[in-house]
Each structure stands twice: as C-alpha cells, then as structure tokens.
Design a protein around this motif. Structure first.
Motif, short mmCIF file in Angstrom:
data_model
loop_
_atom_site.label_atom_id
_atom_site.label_comp_id
_atom_site.label_asym_id
_atom_site.label_seq_id
_atom_site.Cartn_x
_atom_site.Cartn_y
_atom_site.Cartn_z
N ARG A 8 0.82 -1.20 0.00
CA ARG A 8 0.00 0.00 0.00
C ARG A 8 0.86 1.26 0.00
NH1 ARG A 8 -5.29 0.38 1.74
NH2 ARG A 8 -6.30 -1.55 1.23
N ARG A 9 2.00 1.18 0.66
CA ARG A 9 2.86 2.36 0.74
C ARG A 9 4.26 1.96 0.29
NH1 ARG A 9 4.90 5.59 5.85
NH2 ARG A 9 5.38 3.47 6.44
N ALA A 10 4.86 2.77 -0.57
CA ALA A 10 6.19 2.46 -1.08
C ALA A 10 7.24 2.67 0.01
CB ALA A 10 6.50 3.36 -2.27
N LEU A 11 8.26 1.86 -0.05
CA LEU A 11 9.36 2.02 0.89
C LEU A 11 10.15 3.28 0.53
CD1 LEU A 11 10.72 -1.63 1.04
CD2 LEU A 11 9.40 -0.42 2.77
N PRO A 12 10.67 3.98 1.53
CA PRO A 12 11.46 5.17 1.23
C PRO A 12 12.74 4.79 0.49
CG PRO A 12 11.52 4.69 3.57
CD PRO A 12 10.55 3.73 2.96
N ARG A 13 13.08 5.56 -0.51
CA ARG A 13 14.28 5.30 -1.29
C ARG A 13 15.06 6.59 -1.43
NH1 ARG A 13 13.33 0.60 -5.25
NH2 ARG A 13 11.54 -0.37 -4.31
N GLY A 14 16.31 6.44 -1.86
CA GLY A 14 17.12 7.62 -2.12
C GLY A 14 18.04 7.94 -0.95
N ALA A 15 18.53 9.15 -0.97
CA ALA A 15 19.50 9.57 0.03
C ALA A 15 18.86 9.68 1.41
CB ALA A 15 20.10 10.91 -0.37
N THR A 16 19.66 9.46 2.40
CA THR A 16 19.20 9.60 3.77
C THR A 16 19.00 11.07 4.09
OG1 THR A 16 20.50 7.68 4.37
CG2 THR A 16 19.79 9.11 6.17
N ARG A 17 17.90 11.37 4.71
CA ARG A 17 17.67 12.76 5.09
C ARG A 17 18.59 13.13 6.23
NH1 ARG A 17 12.45 15.02 3.45
NH2 ARG A 17 11.52 13.51 2.07
N ARG A 18 19.21 14.27 6.11
CA ARG A 18 20.14 14.73 7.14
C ARG A 18 19.69 16.09 7.65
NH1 ARG A 18 24.92 11.59 6.55
NH2 ARG A 18 24.88 10.45 4.62
N HIS A 19 20.03 16.34 8.89
CA HIS A 19 19.71 17.64 9.46
C HIS A 19 20.62 18.70 8.87
CE1 HIS A 19 17.01 15.89 12.37
NE2 HIS A 19 17.93 15.00 12.67
N GLN A 20 20.08 19.88 8.69
CA GLN A 20 20.89 20.98 8.19
C GLN A 20 21.91 21.36 9.26
OE1 GLN A 20 20.90 22.40 5.25
NE2 GLN A 20 19.28 21.10 4.48
N PRO A 21 23.15 21.66 8.85
CA PRO A 21 24.15 22.05 9.85
C PRO A 21 23.74 23.37 10.51
CG PRO A 21 24.99 22.39 7.63
CD PRO A 21 23.68 21.67 7.50
N SER A 22 24.08 23.49 11.76
CA SER A 22 23.74 24.71 12.47
C SER A 22 24.53 25.88 11.90
CB SER A 22 24.04 24.56 13.97
OG SER A 22 25.42 24.34 14.14
N ARG A 23 23.88 26.99 11.82
CA ARG A 23 24.55 28.16 11.26
C ARG A 23 25.32 28.84 12.37
NH1 ARG A 23 20.26 30.61 6.96
NH2 ARG A 23 19.88 28.63 5.95
N GLY A 24 26.59 28.91 12.18
CA GLY A 24 27.43 29.51 13.21
C GLY A 24 28.85 29.59 12.72
N ARG A 25 29.76 29.31 13.60
CA ARG A 25 31.18 29.43 13.28
C ARG A 25 31.59 28.40 12.23
NH1 ARG A 25 35.19 32.27 14.81
NH2 ARG A 25 37.30 31.46 14.95
#
Length: 58
Positions: A8-25
C-alpha cells in the motif's frame, strides 16, 4: 505472480535525510574555505593556461 503494486505504501528510497548544519562558526569557516579553494583553482588554471600558451608559441 507479480509483486508490483502489492504494497500500500512504497518504501522510502534515495539519500538519507540529514539535518541541516547549524549556522554559526562552522558555516563561516566552510564559506572561507570554499573561497580559498576557488582562488587556488582559478590561480592554477591561469598559470596552466599561460604555460600552455608560452609552450605553444616558443
């Protein structure tokens, strides 16, 4: 027997979702490093082009 469309639902494919790096130094350092690499590559291309032209002309 085909298994196409059996889920009923397709398995997720593709690149792994990653968190955006924190904006800072870290982000500031990355931008500075990108600029330094850009300058180094452009300098190498200019020197190589001049060397090639001089080699062909002389």
């Amino acid at each position: 027997m085909s298994l196409i469309g059996s889920r009923r639902r397709a398995l997720p494919r593709g690149a792994t979702r990653r968190h955006q790096p924190s904006r800072g130094r870290q982000n500031h350092f990355d931008r500075w490093l990108d600029r330094a690499v850009d300058v180094a590559v452009l300098t190498a291309l200019a020197v190589g082009t001049v060397a090639l032209v001089l080699h062909l002309l002389l």
